[in-house]
Enzyme design. Structure first.
Site, short mmCIF file in Angstrom:
data_model
loop_
_atom_site.label_atom_id
_atom_site.label_comp_id
_atom_site.label_asym_id
_atom_site.label_seq_id
_atom_site.Cartn_x
_atom_site.Cartn_y
_atom_site.Cartn_z
N VAL A 1 1.21 9.48 -6.34
CA VAL A 1 1.05 10.90 -6.04
C VAL A 1 1.96 11.76 -6.93
O VAL A 1 1.48 12.49 -7.76
CB VAL A 1 1.21 11.19 -4.54
CG1 VAL A 1 1.08 12.68 -4.29
CG2 VAL A 1 0.12 10.45 -3.77
N THR B 1 -6.99 -16.56 2.36
CA THR B 1 -5.56 -16.61 2.72
C THR B 1 -5.04 -15.17 2.87
O THR B 1 -4.33 -14.66 2.00
CB THR B 1 -4.75 -17.33 1.63
OG1 THR B 1 -5.02 -16.69 0.36
CG2 THR B 1 -5.09 -18.80 1.51
N HIS C 1 -4.87 -6.73 -3.02
CA HIS C 1 -5.86 -6.86 -1.94
C HIS C 1 -6.05 -8.33 -1.54
O HIS C 1 -6.97 -8.64 -0.81
CB HIS C 1 -7.19 -6.21 -2.35
CG HIS C 1 -7.13 -4.71 -2.40
ND1 HIS C 1 -8.13 -3.91 -2.87
CD2 HIS C 1 -6.14 -3.84 -1.99
CE1 HIS C 1 -7.79 -2.63 -2.78
NE2 HIS C 1 -6.58 -2.56 -2.26
N GLY D 1 4.82 10.24 -8.55
CA GLY D 1 5.80 9.25 -9.01
C GLY D 1 6.49 8.63 -7.81
O GLY D 1 6.39 9.12 -6.69
N ARG E 1 0.82 -1.20 0.00
CA ARG E 1 0.00 0.00 0.00
C ARG E 1 0.87 1.26 0.00
O ARG E 1 0.56 2.25 -0.69
CB ARG E 1 -0.91 -0.03 1.22
CG ARG E 1 -1.94 1.06 1.26
CD ARG E 1 -3.08 0.63 2.18
NE ARG E 1 -3.62 1.74 2.95
CZ ARG E 1 -4.58 2.54 2.49
NH1 ARG E 1 -5.06 2.34 1.28
NH2 ARG E 1 -5.02 3.52 3.22
N ASN F 1 -3.91 8.87 3.33
CA ASN F 1 -2.72 8.30 3.99
C ASN F 1 -3.17 7.44 5.14
O ASN F 1 -2.57 6.42 5.44
CB ASN F 1 -1.83 9.39 4.57
CG ASN F 1 -2.22 9.76 5.99
OD1 ASN F 1 -2.27 8.94 6.88
ND2 ASN F 1 -2.50 11.00 6.20
N SER G 1 8.02 10.54 -1.61
CA SER G 1 7.35 11.72 -1.04
C SER G 1 6.43 11.31 0.11
O SER G 1 6.16 12.10 1.01
CB SER G 1 6.57 12.47 -2.12
OG SER G 1 5.70 11.60 -2.81
N ASP H 1 -9.04 -10.48 1.96
CA ASP H 1 -9.15 -11.82 1.35
C ASP H 1 -9.57 -12.79 2.46
O ASP H 1 -8.83 -12.99 3.42
CB ASP H 1 -7.79 -12.20 0.75
CG ASP H 1 -7.71 -13.67 0.30
OD1 ASP H 1 -8.68 -14.44 0.52
OD2 ASP H 1 -6.68 -14.04 -0.29
N HIS I 1 0.74 4.14 -2.89
CA HIS I 1 0.47 5.54 -2.56
C HIS I 1 1.65 6.44 -2.93
O HIS I 1 1.46 7.58 -3.33
CB HIS I 1 0.13 5.69 -1.06
CG HIS I 1 -1.27 5.28 -0.75
ND1 HIS I 1 -2.04 5.89 0.21
CD2 HIS I 1 -2.04 4.31 -1.28
CE1 HIS I 1 -3.24 5.32 0.24
NE2 HIS I 1 -3.26 4.36 -0.64
N ASP J 1 8.87 8.48 -5.57
CA ASP J 1 9.96 9.37 -5.17
C ASP J 1 10.08 9.49 -3.66
O ASP J 1 10.70 10.43 -3.16
CB ASP J 1 9.76 10.76 -5.79
CG ASP J 1 8.53 11.46 -5.21
OD1 ASP J 1 7.71 10.78 -4.53
OD2 ASP J 1 8.37 12.67 -5.41
#
Ligand code: HEM
Ligand SMILES: *[C@@H]1O[C@H](CO)[C@@H](O)[C@H](O)[C@H]1NC(C)=O
Ligand SMILES: *[C@@H]1O[C@H](CO)[C@@H](O)[C@H](O)[C@H]1NC(C)=O
Ligand SMILES: CC(=O)N[C@H]1CO[C@H](CO)[C@@H](O)[C@@H]1O
Length: 319
Positions: free
Chosen positions: A66, A237, A186, A68, A58, A90, A72, A234, A62, A70
């Site tokens: 935003v 599993t 997910h 690329g 995740r 976030n 951030s 899920d 994220h 990088d």
């Protein structure tokens, strides 16, 4: 003379291209143990916390969506300025301490060589593999960005339709197949009740009744100390990076609306059934799509910087 000129022009033309590309093994000479040090940190954490794979996936998503990939997303806000961490979506991104731990080890061995953006990418790759997913080589050489602005965080939400969610992916040159493949992440991790409450407070014909009852009981246990409980994304599993997510949504056992929609929408349902039927196909495509996501709008060459502490920009040099 002519020959020289041609070579020179060719050289000038190729040079920026070579610099502009990430490559597998970027740290082979500058920090030969970089990849194994990141892997060691992930392995240590996984032995006591199986949920770190979901956290990293995740975080990587994220970060890349935003500005690329990088790093951030790693910047802490302070009294003077707020960062991406202060933006709504976030909320629940976690795993920052693992990145800090890997960075600390790397700075001790090869200071100012390995970017935080590459640490996120490598750690995610390792966690995927160590959780039963595919191993893949990831190109490295990303540089860390100089901006982290909460107002730029505009990530797709879980109640979007498939075609609405796809706008965000298409804007990053990702295909529908890439999006469905990546949402296969997910297959690990959790969602807070607040992200799917609307699906269980009134009857939703697209959700299996057994699952709806289970989720009502999980979310009904909310309390002062735990106001927003979580449920596995899920049901089969929850810690394995496998194709179970696609089988589950085929059985109406998607927890968030966007997940279930993938199995129902004509735009995506054939891709879903393909992955549900063929685990190898999902592994192959997941590895490819992760590499593609990791290449979104990266900074290379002399752009950005190599942060010394992933949570703060390097102090500006005085001239
Ligand atoms: C349309 C695209 C997407 C939407 C709307 C979406 C939305 C969400 C939401 C709302 C959560 C629950 C967060 C929480 O309650 O803490 C979540 C969890 C998660 N997402 Fe996504 N997501 C999307 C795409 C992706 C992609 C591309 C990846 C990675 C490749 C990803 C990986 C994860 C993981 C692993 C979790 C579990 C996190 C944890 O257990 O801490 N998601 N997602
Ligand atoms: C997507 O591809 C187009 C055409 O190659 C390019 O101009 C654009 O910058 C790319 N966008 C991203 C986010 O990589
Ligand atoms: C499953 O996918 C793999 C990888 O693309 C492919 O080689 C294989 O033929 C597929 N198997 C079946 C049964 O379709
Ligand atoms: C991990 C993290 O920094 N989360 C922040 C996300 O944004 C909220 C709302 O501004 C903050 O309270 C969290 O600390």
């Amino acid at each position: 003379m002519m020959r020289l000129k041609v070579t020179f022009v060719l050289f000038l033309w190729i040079l920026p291209l070579a610099l502009a590309n990430l490559r597998v093994g970027f740290y082979r000479r500058s920090c030969p143990n970089a990849e194994s040090m990141v892997r060691a940190a992930v392995r240590r954490r996984l032995t006591r916390d199986k949920s770190i794979t979901a956290a990293l996936l995740r975080m990587h998503f994220h970060d890349c969506f935003v500005r690329g990939c990088d790093a951030s997303i790693l910047i802490d806000s302070n009294r003077k300025s707020s960062s991406e961490k202060d933006a709504g979506p976030n909320l629940t991104v976690r795993g920052f301490e693992l990145i800090d731990e890997a960075k600390k080890a790397l700075e001790a061995t090869c200071p100012s060589k390995v970017s935080c953006a590459d640490i996120i990418t490598l750690a995610t790759r390792d966690a995927v593999f160590l959780s039963g997913g595919p191993f893949y080589f990831v190109p490295t050489g990303r540089r860390d960005g100089l901006v982290s602005d909460p107002d730029e965080v505009n990530l797709p939400g879980p109640t979007l339709t498939v075609s609405e969610a796809f706008q965000a992916f298409r804007a990053k040159n990702m295909s529908m197949d890439d999006m469905v493949t990546l949402l296969g992440a997910h297959t690990v991790g959790v969602a807070h009740c607040s992200f799917f409450l609307d699906r269980i407070t009134r009857p939703d014909p697209t959700m299996d009744r057994g699952l709806a009852a289970k989720l009502r009981s999980i979310c009904g246990a909310a309390s002062g100390s735990n106001p927003d409980p979580t449920a596995f994304l899920d049901q089969a599993t929850p810690f394995a990076l496998d194709n179970q997510f696609f089988k589950q949504i085929g059985l109406k056992r998607g927890v968030m609306k966007i997940d279930q929609e993938l199995a129902n929408d004509p735009l995506s349902r054939r891709i879903v059934s393909g992955f549900a039927a063929n685990a190898t196909l999902f592994r192959t495509r997941f590895a490819q799509a992760m590499v593609k996501m990791g290449n979104i709008q990266v900074l290379v060459g002399n752009a950005g910087e190599i942060r010394r502490n992933c949570r703060v920009f390097n102090p500006r040099r005085r001239i």
